[in-house]
Design a protein around this motif. Structure first.
Motif, PDB file in Angstrom:
ATOM      1  N   UNK A   1       0.844  -1.196   0.000  1.00 49.04           N
ATOM      2  CA  UNK A   1       0.000   0.000   0.000  1.00 49.04           C
ATOM      3  C   UNK A   1       0.881   1.249   0.000  1.00 49.04           C
ATOM      4  N   UNK A   2       1.687   1.346  -1.049  1.00 53.37           N
ATOM      5  CA  UNK A   2       2.715   2.379  -1.111  1.00 53.37           C
ATOM      6  C   UNK A   2       2.130   3.786  -1.086  1.00 53.37           C
ATOM      7  N   UNK A   3       0.980   3.977  -1.741  1.00 55.44           N
ATOM      8  CA  UNK A   3       0.384   5.315  -1.753  1.00 55.44           C
ATOM      9  C   UNK A   3       0.002   5.734  -0.334  1.00 55.44           C
ATOM     10  N   UNK A   4      -0.617   4.854   0.417  1.00 55.37           N
ATOM     11  CA  UNK A   4      -1.011   5.169   1.795  1.00 55.37           C
ATOM     12  C   UNK A   4       0.212   5.482   2.652  1.00 55.37           C
ATOM     13  N   UNK A   5       1.269   4.694   2.480  1.00 58.16           N
ATOM     14  CA  UNK A   5       2.485   4.901   3.269  1.00 58.16           C
ATOM     15  C   UNK A   5       3.129   6.243   2.936  1.00 58.16           C
ATOM     16  N   UNK A   6       2.998   6.682   1.693  1.00 58.85           N
ATOM     17  CA  UNK A   6       3.649   7.933   1.284  1.00 58.85           C
ATOM     18  C   UNK A   6       2.941   9.172   1.812  1.00 58.85           C
ATOM     19  N   UNK A   7       1.654   9.070   2.175  1.00 61.27           N
ATOM     20  CA  UNK A   7       0.877  10.251   2.566  1.00 61.27           C
ATOM     21  C   UNK A   7       1.459  10.998   3.777  1.00 61.27           C
ATOM     22  N   UNK A   8       1.786  10.305   4.885  1.00 60.47           N
ATOM     23  CA  UNK A   8       2.281  11.063   6.042  1.00 60.47           C
ATOM     24  C   UNK A   8       3.764  11.411   5.954  1.00 60.47           C
ATOM     25  N   UNK A   9       4.459  10.893   4.935  1.00 61.05           N
ATOM     26  CA  UNK A   9       5.913  10.998   4.914  1.00 61.05           C
ATOM     27  C   UNK A   9       6.389  12.444   4.792  1.00 61.05           C
ATOM     28  N   UNK A  10       5.775  13.227   3.921  1.00 57.91           N
ATOM     29  CA  UNK A  10       6.215  14.608   3.731  1.00 57.91           C
ATOM     30  C   UNK A  10       6.041  15.417   5.009  1.00 57.91           C
ATOM     31  N   UNK A  11       4.901  15.271   5.673  1.00 51.15           N
ATOM     32  CA  UNK A  11       4.694  15.993   6.926  1.00 51.15           C
ATOM     33  C   UNK A  11       5.716  15.618   7.978  1.00 51.15           C
ATOM     34  N   UNK A  12       6.033  14.327   8.072  1.00 46.91           N
ATOM     35  CA  UNK A  12       7.047  13.887   9.044  1.00 46.91           C
ATOM     36  C   UNK A  12       8.408  14.480   8.727  1.00 46.91           C
ATOM     37  N   UNK A  13       8.750  14.539   7.431  1.00 49.22           N
ATOM     38  CA  UNK A  13      10.051  15.099   7.034  1.00 49.22           C
ATOM     39  C   UNK A  13      10.122  16.584   7.359  1.00 49.22           C
ATOM     40  N   UNK A  14       9.062  17.331   7.041  1.00 47.91           N
ATOM     41  CA  UNK A  14       9.069  18.776   7.282  1.00 47.91           C
ATOM     42  C   UNK A  14       9.071  19.101   8.769  1.00 47.91           C
ATOM     43  N   UNK A  15       8.495  18.249   9.586  1.00 47.44           N
ATOM     44  CA  UNK A  15       8.498  18.478  11.044  1.00 47.44           C
ATOM     45  C   UNK A  15       9.809  18.050  11.693  1.00 47.44           C
ATOM     46  N   UNK A  16      10.568  17.157  11.021  1.00 44.89           N
ATOM     47  CA  UNK A  16      11.805  16.617  11.612  1.00 44.89           C
ATOM     48  C   UNK A  16      12.926  16.629  10.573  1.00 44.89           C
ATOM     49  N   UNK A  17      13.232  17.800  10.041  1.00 44.05           N
ATOM     50  CA  UNK A  17      14.207  17.879   8.947  1.00 44.05           C
ATOM     51  C   UNK A  17      15.599  17.434   9.392  1.00 44.05           C
ATOM     52  N   UNK A  18      15.980  17.811  10.603  1.00 42.23           N
ATOM     53  CA  UNK A  18      17.306  17.431  11.094  1.00 42.23           C
ATOM     54  C   UNK A  18      17.410  15.914  11.250  1.00 42.23           C
ATOM     55  N   UNK A  19      16.365  15.313  11.835  1.00 33.20           N
ATOM     56  CA  UNK A  19      16.390  13.858  12.014  1.00 33.20           C
ATOM     57  C   UNK A  19      16.332  13.136  10.668  1.00 33.20           C
ATOM     58  N   UNK A  20      15.621  13.715   9.705  1.00 33.24           N
ATOM     59  CA  UNK A  20      15.553  13.113   8.381  1.00 33.24           C
ATOM     60  C   UNK A  20      16.935  13.076   7.740  1.00 33.24           C
ATOM     61  N   UNK A  21      17.708  14.140   7.919  1.00 30.49           N
ATOM     62  CA  UNK A  21      19.068  14.161   7.369  1.00 30.49           C
ATOM     63  C   UNK A  21      19.924  13.079   8.015  1.00 30.49           C
TER      64      UNK A  21
END
Length: 836
Positions: free
Chosen positions: A776-796
């Motif tokens: 269910x790749x589309x469903x998994x991708x939905x929250x990913x951008x918000x998580x990245x923008x809220x945790x940019x340092x941890x994403x790096x």
């Protein structure tokens, strides 16, 4: 030691051939992967005839345990993709396969081993799956080989007790051969019309011959495995339509012979029960065969002559029905009754309704013998049979269930049978129901599980009522009168220091009846009639039952499912307040159960909670009412329900949420609804409740069930979006930004104090996308951008960790993929930005 080496080598080859080279198989062990996508580099090996000869020689020379592996490899060799060869190469390759088949069948000693036999049957099936009939006919030894295969199939069918699971592959082979006959373009004779009738005859006669052996020796009856029987009959119906005249002649002869013997036994002065049982077993098989062949009309080109033959066969079954029903109530055979219901359903699908050609010859013979001239008369016969079964076979749960399912199927298609006299049908069922149908009673002679049939019965009955109900309230009151009488009886028992057993059985039956009625009502007018009938007169009775018997799931579950059905209906806005009230009552009673043993947890507690969650989710997602109205008018039912939800949630350990499928499939979609439309409630929760919910989401992200994992992704997306928007408002320092609610501020502060929660979920999602088979790749991708923008340092940091964990030759590719992922992405959660 040599045998061990040979075994390991064969297993290695088999694993290589079983590998999913193109990554399109969800389950590599599934048998329906019929084409092996062989790499082009292996082409040279496959073109060498010595390769196939080697594995055929290994089969002939090795002991059974190893020769079985050699055959398994040959199954995969036969499944090699066609594009691997040119046309001449493919014909030569097929010729080598057929040559090997001929050698095995000419020396069949090795097939006495069940493992070898099973793999060889799979091998034969794959030949037709991957090669056209026209290609097979062009092979040099085709006439001899098809005769050998036919003889092998006939022998296999005659020995029905030996490896019965392998018969499926042989029938698949012949089914596909017969189905391809009309499309075969070849000058040579295919001989299918010669051997297919022999295959059908062998199957029919072998099943009839097995009956006395099964009964006298106490063996397992093949008819008890209905799934296998129906699968084989579905395959046989195609085979039987080849040279259909021969099949029908055989079946008519066998049916007449066995029916006459059965009649003689019934009228004999010294009735032999064993012989009667044997004869009934044979008749059951014959009725299944007639139903199968009649149903085969849908899958094969038919003619008027074929329809006339169907009429001949059907006449005999309808006559048998009359003969069997004449023996009631003294004697009845469950297997014959189930076979008759199978036949009636096949006849309905084929010759009743819109699909019927009214010029069909099927009714010509039936008109002469039985007086059945068209589908209207057939429907009357159907309803007579249904009523007879419900009256006299109430103690046979399989027959009652199948009968009610047949009635339900009829009621679904009922608008298409408008020429049928619905008044006679409906009232026959209507006025006989409570008095003559034992399964509707409350006698102690029937178990509580038998009452489940009542839901299907009332669903079908209500569909029939809906045909002409309109706004006729008197007709509806007449219909509900038996239920009203039962409710009044329960009320009187409650008021007079009641007998628990009788009242309990009545209430279980009533709840199941009302659920069936509510399910079938499909207009606002009819649903309003039901609401006016049940509220407020009988609601208190259901509430009292929950309070009294909350420790007995046999009683509470039907009531809760009734509540869930009310919530699910589009016209149930008026029920919301009542259902909320019942939800709270049930929740409090469930929570008062205390400590339960492991085997009691699900039936006494978790099952009720899962139904409550399902009902609440239906109410929240149904858009019945604006929930803000509750607060506006000072109605606290909605707030109380949400608090009851929290109490129930905290009483369930995290491990149980995913361990019990029904609980997880009701909880996570409910949580999705709450995070989508009721974030104000989520933000008002205490920190320990928030931790519980977020932890449950984190654990659900990796669930195997896509319903659960998709709901977790959606819930996480709504939470992350809420956080991002409110953080953005705070950053702007506008008047509106300073107006964030106190609960919202508290929720933001909580998430800032616990950043590891979202970081862990981002890590789970990234690992799922990169390293796992994400369905269910589309469903998994939905929250990913918000998580990245809220945790940019941890994403790096996570990105660097993932890259360094890869082999050096893949690190550059990974780094490029991550750069492409974030290329052109802006600092917002707009749909356009999400989809980049």
């Amino acid at each position: 030691r040599q045998q061990n080496l040979a075994m390991q080598l064969l297993k290695l080859v088999l694993n290589c051939l079983n590998f999913d080279f193109v990554g399109n198989a969800a389950d590599e062990s599934a048998d329906d992967i019929c084409t092996v996508q062989i790499p082009a580099k292996w082409r040279t090996i496959f073109l060498q005839p010595e390769t196939l000869d080697l594995f055929f020689d290994l089969y002939h020379s090795l002991p059974p345990m190893l020769s079985q592996l050699a055959l398994s490899c040959l199954v995969q060799f036969a499944s090699a993709r066609s594009s691997l060869f040119s046309n001449p190469e493919r014909a030569k390759y097929l010729g080598n396969l057929i040559k090997g088949v001929k050698q095995i069948l000419e020396n069949p000693q090795g097939l006495s081993d069940p493992g070898n036999y099973h793999e060889f049957c799979r091998f034969l099936s794959r030949l037709k799956t991957n090669y056209q009939l026209g290609e097979l006919v062009m092979v040099k030894d085709y006439p001899e080989v098809i005769q050998l295969i036919a003889n092998f199939t006939i022998t296999s069918l005659q020995h029905w007790e030996f490896a019965p699971n392998s018969v499926h592959y042989l029938l698949t082979l012949w089914q596909r051969m017969v189905a391809s006959v009309p499309f075969a373009k070849t000058a040579g004779p295919h001989l299918i019309d010669t051997y297919a009738p022999e295959i059908t005859k062998a199957y029919i006669t072998s099943r009839l011959e097995c009956v006395p052996v099964v009964i006298r020796d106490g063996l397992e009856d093949p008819l008890d495995d209905t799934a296998t029987v129906f699968q084989q009959l579905e395959q046989l119906c195609t085979v039987s339509r080849c040279e259909y005249e021969k099949t029908c002649t055989l079946l008519v002869q066998l049916f007449d012979q066995n029916a006459q013997n059965y009649q003689k036994l019934l009228h004999s002065s010294s009735r032999n029960p064993l012989e009667i049982t044997v004869q009934e077993g044979r008749l059951a098989w014959l009725v299944y065969f007639v139903g199968t062949f009649v149903g085969g009309r849908l899958t094969y080109t038919s003619t008027d002559e074929h329809d006339a033959m169907d009429g001949e066969l059907s006449c005999r079954v309808f006559q048998l029905i009359s003969l069997m029903d004449a023996q009631l109530p003294q004697s009845s055979n469950e297997k014959v009754e189930l076979a008759v219901l199978w036949f009636l359903d096949q006849f309905r699908k084929t010759y009743v309704g819109d699909q019927l050609q009214y010029t069909s010859k099927v009714y010509a013979r039936m008109s002469e013998v039985l007086g059945i001239t068209d589908d209207n008369h057939v429907l009357e016969t159907f309803m007579t049979k249904i009523v007879t079964n419900l009256k006299y076979r109430g103690r046979c749960e399989p027959v009652i269930s199948r009968t009610l399912q047949f009635l339900n199927d009829l009621s679904v298609g009922y608008p298409f049978y408008l020429n049928f006299v619905e008044g006679l049908t409906f009232h026959t069922l209507m006025f006989q129901q409570s008095k003559h149908f034992p399964f509707l009673g409350v006698s102690d002679n029937y178990s509580l599980s038998d009452l489940r049939c009542r839901t299907v019965f009332y669903t079908a009955l209500t569909r029939l009522l809906m045909v002409d109900l309109g706004e006729d309230e008197d007709e509806f009151e007449n219909f509900m009168h038996p239920l009203a009488v039962s409710f009044e009886s329960v009320t009187q028992i409650f008021d007079s220091g009641f007998e628990q057993a009788a009242a309990k059985r009545m209430l279980i039956g009533l709840a199941r009846d009302l659920r069936g009625i509510a399910f079938a009502l499909n207009t606002k007018t009819s649903y309003t009639m039901l609401f006016d009938w049940i509220y407020p007169a009988y609601i208190a009775v259901l509430q009292r039952a929950i309070e009294l018997w909350y420790r007995e799931p046999a009683c509470t579950t039907p009531i809760l499912k009734l509540m869930a059905e009310f919530m699910q209906n589009r016209f149930a806005a008026a029920y919301i307040s009542f259902s909320f009230f019942l939800f709270m009552k049930t929740g409090n009673q469930i929570l008062s159960l205390g400590t339960l043993s492991k085997d009691q947890v699900y039936p006494l507690k978790l099952k009720g909670i899962s139904i409550c969650y399902f009902a609440l989710k239906s109410a929240l997602c149904g858009n019945y009412v604006s929930f803000g109205v509750f607060k506006l008018y000072g109605d606290n039912h909605f707030d109380s329900v949400l608090q009851a939800f929290v109490k129930m949630l905290l009483s369930v350990p995290h491990s149980d949420l995913l361990q019990y499928r029904k609980l997880s499939q009701s909880y996570y979609p409910l949580l999705e609804c709450l995070t989508q439309d009721h974030m104000s409630f989520i933000t008002s929760l205490e920190p320990h409740v928030l931790i519980y919910i977020l932890t449950s989401i984190s654990e659900g992200l990796t669930a195997v069930d896509t319903v659960v994992s998709s709901s977790c992704c959606a819930s996480l997306d709504y939470i992350v979006t809420y956080l991002f928007k409110h953080l953005a408002k705070e950053g702007k320092k506008t008047l509106r930004g300073r107006g964030i609610s106190q609960d919202g501020q508290r929720f933001l502060h909580f998430m800032q104090q616990n950043p590891e929660v979202l970081r862990q979920m981002m890590s789970i999602l990234m690992n799922t996308i990169i390293f796992e088979d994400c369905r269910n790749q589309w469903s998994v991708s939905r929250p990913l951008l918000g998580l990245i923008l809220l945790n940019e340092k941890y994403f790096s940091e996570l990105r660097a960790t993932l890259i360094t964990s890869q082999p050096e030759n893949k690190r550059e590719v990974f780094d490029r993929c991550f750069r492409n992922l974030m290329e052109g992405v802006e600092q917002n959660l707009l749909v356009k930005n999400r989809d980049r």
